[in-house]
Design a protein around this motif. Structure first.
Motif, PDB file in Angstrom:
ATOM      1  N   SER A 134       0.433  -1.439  -0.172  1.00 22.40           N
ATOM      2  CA  SER A 134      -0.262   0.218  -0.007  1.00 22.40           C
ATOM      3  C   SER A 134       1.236   1.427  -0.168  1.00 22.40           C
ATOM      4  O   SER A 134       1.376   1.275   0.510  1.00 22.40           O
ATOM      5  N   THR A 135       0.321   2.282  -0.480  1.00 21.55           N
ATOM      6  CA  THR A 135       0.964   3.709  -0.366  1.00 21.55           C
ATOM      7  C   THR A 135      -0.335   4.829   0.441  1.00 21.55           C
ATOM      8  O   THR A 135      -1.467   3.939   0.506  1.00 21.55           O
ATOM      9  N   ILE A 136       0.386   5.398   1.050  1.00 14.89           N
ATOM     10  CA  ILE A 136      -0.237   6.635   2.138  1.00 14.89           C
ATOM     11  C   ILE A 136      -0.085   7.881   2.296  1.00 14.89           C
ATOM     12  O   ILE A 136       1.607   8.010   1.996  1.00 14.89           O
ATOM     13  N   LEU A 137      -0.817   8.826   2.229  1.00 16.39           N
ATOM     14  CA  LEU A 137       0.051  10.144   2.933  1.00 16.39           C
ATOM     15  C   LEU A 137      -0.620  10.500   3.633  1.00 16.39           C
ATOM     16  O   LEU A 137      -1.701  10.206   3.972  1.00 16.39           O
ATOM     17  N   TYR A 138      -0.095  10.388   4.792  1.00 13.87           N
ATOM     18  CA  TYR A 138      -0.079  10.389   5.721  1.00 13.87           C
ATOM     19  C   TYR A 138       0.160  11.848   6.972  1.00 13.87           C
ATOM     20  O   TYR A 138       1.351  12.359   7.372  1.00 13.87           O
ATOM     21  N   THR A 139      -0.609  12.407   7.481  1.00 14.23           N
ATOM     22  CA  THR A 139      -0.649  13.460   8.530  1.00 14.23           C
ATOM     23  C   THR A 139      -1.112  12.152  10.103  1.00 14.23           C
ATOM     24  O   THR A 139      -2.019  12.996  10.459  1.00 14.23           O
ATOM     25  N   PRO A 140       0.229  12.773  10.293  1.00 17.04           N
ATOM     26  CA  PRO A 140      -0.299  11.828  12.288  1.00 17.04           C
ATOM     27  C   PRO A 140      -0.671  13.381  13.282  1.00 17.04           C
ATOM     28  O   PRO A 140       0.006  14.496  12.575  1.00 17.04           O
ATOM     29  N   PRO A 141      -1.339  12.644  14.005  1.00 21.38           N
ATOM     30  CA  PRO A 141      -2.215  13.705  14.930  1.00 21.38           C
ATOM     31  C   PRO A 141      -0.645  13.919  15.639  1.00 21.38           C
ATOM     32  O   PRO A 141       0.394  13.548  16.071  1.00 21.38           O
ATOM     33  N   LEU A 142      -0.619  15.214  16.051  1.00 14.07           N
ATOM     34  CA  LEU A 142       0.676  15.801  17.772  1.00 14.07           C
ATOM     35  C   LEU A 142       0.077  14.545  18.609  1.00 14.07           C
ATOM     36  O   LEU A 142      -0.056  15.821  19.647  1.00 14.07           O
ATOM     37  N   GLU A 143       0.439  13.398  18.543  1.00 14.65           N
ATOM     38  CA  GLU A 143       1.153  12.939  20.162  1.00 14.65           C
ATOM     39  C   GLU A 143       1.575  11.981  20.085  1.00 14.65           C
ATOM     40  O   GLU A 143       1.990  11.435  18.451  1.00 14.65           O
ATOM     41  N   GLU A 144       2.134  10.617  20.692  1.00 17.89           N
ATOM     42  CA  GLU A 144       2.787   9.748  20.429  1.00 17.89           C
ATOM     43  C   GLU A 144       1.448   9.003  20.615  1.00 17.89           C
ATOM     44  O   GLU A 144       0.386   8.704  20.589  1.00 17.89           O
TER      45      GLU A 144
ATOM     46  N   ILE B 116       5.536  16.145  16.158  1.00 13.98           N
ATOM     47  CA  ILE B 116       6.259  16.980  16.874  1.00 13.98           C
ATOM     48  C   ILE B 116       6.306  18.419  15.950  1.00 13.98           C
ATOM     49  O   ILE B 116       6.206  19.315  17.099  1.00 13.98           O
ATOM     50  N   SER B 117       5.002  18.550  15.073  1.00 14.11           N
ATOM     51  CA  SER B 117       4.839  19.152  14.263  1.00 14.11           C
ATOM     52  C   SER B 117       3.633  19.335  14.313  1.00 14.11           C
ATOM     53  O   SER B 117       3.116  18.720  13.346  1.00 14.11           O
ATOM     54  N   GLU B 118       3.012  20.947  14.031  1.00 18.23           N
ATOM     55  CA  GLU B 118       1.490  20.618  13.351  1.00 18.23           C
ATOM     56  C   GLU B 118       1.682  20.510  11.975  1.00 18.23           C
ATOM     57  O   GLU B 118       2.962  20.669  11.249  1.00 18.23           O
ATOM     58  N   GLY B 119       0.836  19.473  12.104  1.00 21.68           N
ATOM     59  CA  GLY B 119       0.692  19.780  10.078  1.00 21.68           C
ATOM     60  C   GLY B 119       2.416  18.265   9.324  1.00 21.68           C
ATOM     61  O   GLY B 119       2.164  18.370   8.875  1.00 21.68           O
ATOM     62  N   THR B 120       2.062  17.843  10.941  1.00 23.08           N
ATOM     63  CA  THR B 120       3.759  16.771  10.044  1.00 23.08           C
ATOM     64  C   THR B 120       2.968  16.383   8.423  1.00 23.08           C
ATOM     65  O   THR B 120       1.915  15.210   9.236  1.00 23.08           O
TER      66      THR B 120
END
Length: 192
Positions: free
Chosen positions: A17-27, A77-81
């Motif tokens: 699979s492929t993904i364009l991902y924006t993880p939330p600002l959390e662990e 750790i950055s907004e909108g990573t």
């Protein structure tokens, strides 16, 4: 896609699979990783925790994540990573991968892998057998770059001079500023 011969060993590769991902600002904690992964940080920063290792990745870094069944965590750790990531299955009979942690790819391999990830994203919605074969061969090319490159940066390699200095002289006080200078990086970068 199965390749019959590669250095006289059977090899199997499949882009899952492929993904364009924006993880939330959390662990985020992951208990098991079954697939290999290559990704580029398009924006922001990530910290990975693998066992006792802490690995920091920045914008434009190319990272290889091996398949391994261990608990690990990562943190945006950055907004909108934002990450562009491909997941794949890779097996080479009788070959040891040699990586058990997130690994930053540098040098010539870095640009090759960035281009490869872009190309796989270009063909990801095609259902043709040609696209499948191309994706598999591109991943094989990446794995060759990773496995046989001397431009793979191990975690903490940038601060190895500081680690060596501390180990060799545990009783001598040395400032963060001096340790950063020893590694050839800024104090703020060293503190990260």
């Amino acid at each position: 896609m199965d390749f019959l011969q590669f250095s006289s060993n059977p090899i199997s590769i499949r882009c899952s699979s492929t993904i364009l991902y924006t993880p939330p600002l959390e662990e985020i904690t992951i208990k098991k990783r079954y697939n290999f992964s290559l990704f580029v940080i398009l924006k922001g920063e990530l910290i990975y925790r693998y066992e006792q290792n802490l690995v920091h990745f920045y914008e434009n870094d190319v990272i290889f994540l091996p398949a391994k069944s261990v608990i690990y965590s990562y943190e945006a750790i950055s907004e909108g990573t934002t990450i562009k990531q491909i997941f794949f299955d890779f097996s080479l009979e009788g070959a040891a991968m040699g990586f058990d942690h997130p690994t930053k790819i540098t040098g010539i391999a870095e640009n090759t892998i960035k281009n490869t990830i872009d190309r796989i994203f270009d063909i990801r919605y095609s259902n043709s057998i040609d696209a499948s074969i191309e994706a598999s061969s591109l991943i094989l090319k990446c794995m060759q770059q990773i496995l046989f490159s001397d431009k793979v940066e191990e975690p903490h390699s940038q601060i190895l001079p500081a680690i060596s200095r501390i180990k060799e002289n545990p009783d001598i006080d040395i400032s963060i500023k001096d340790l950063a200078a020893l590694c050839g990086i800024s104090e703020s970068h060293f503190r990260r």
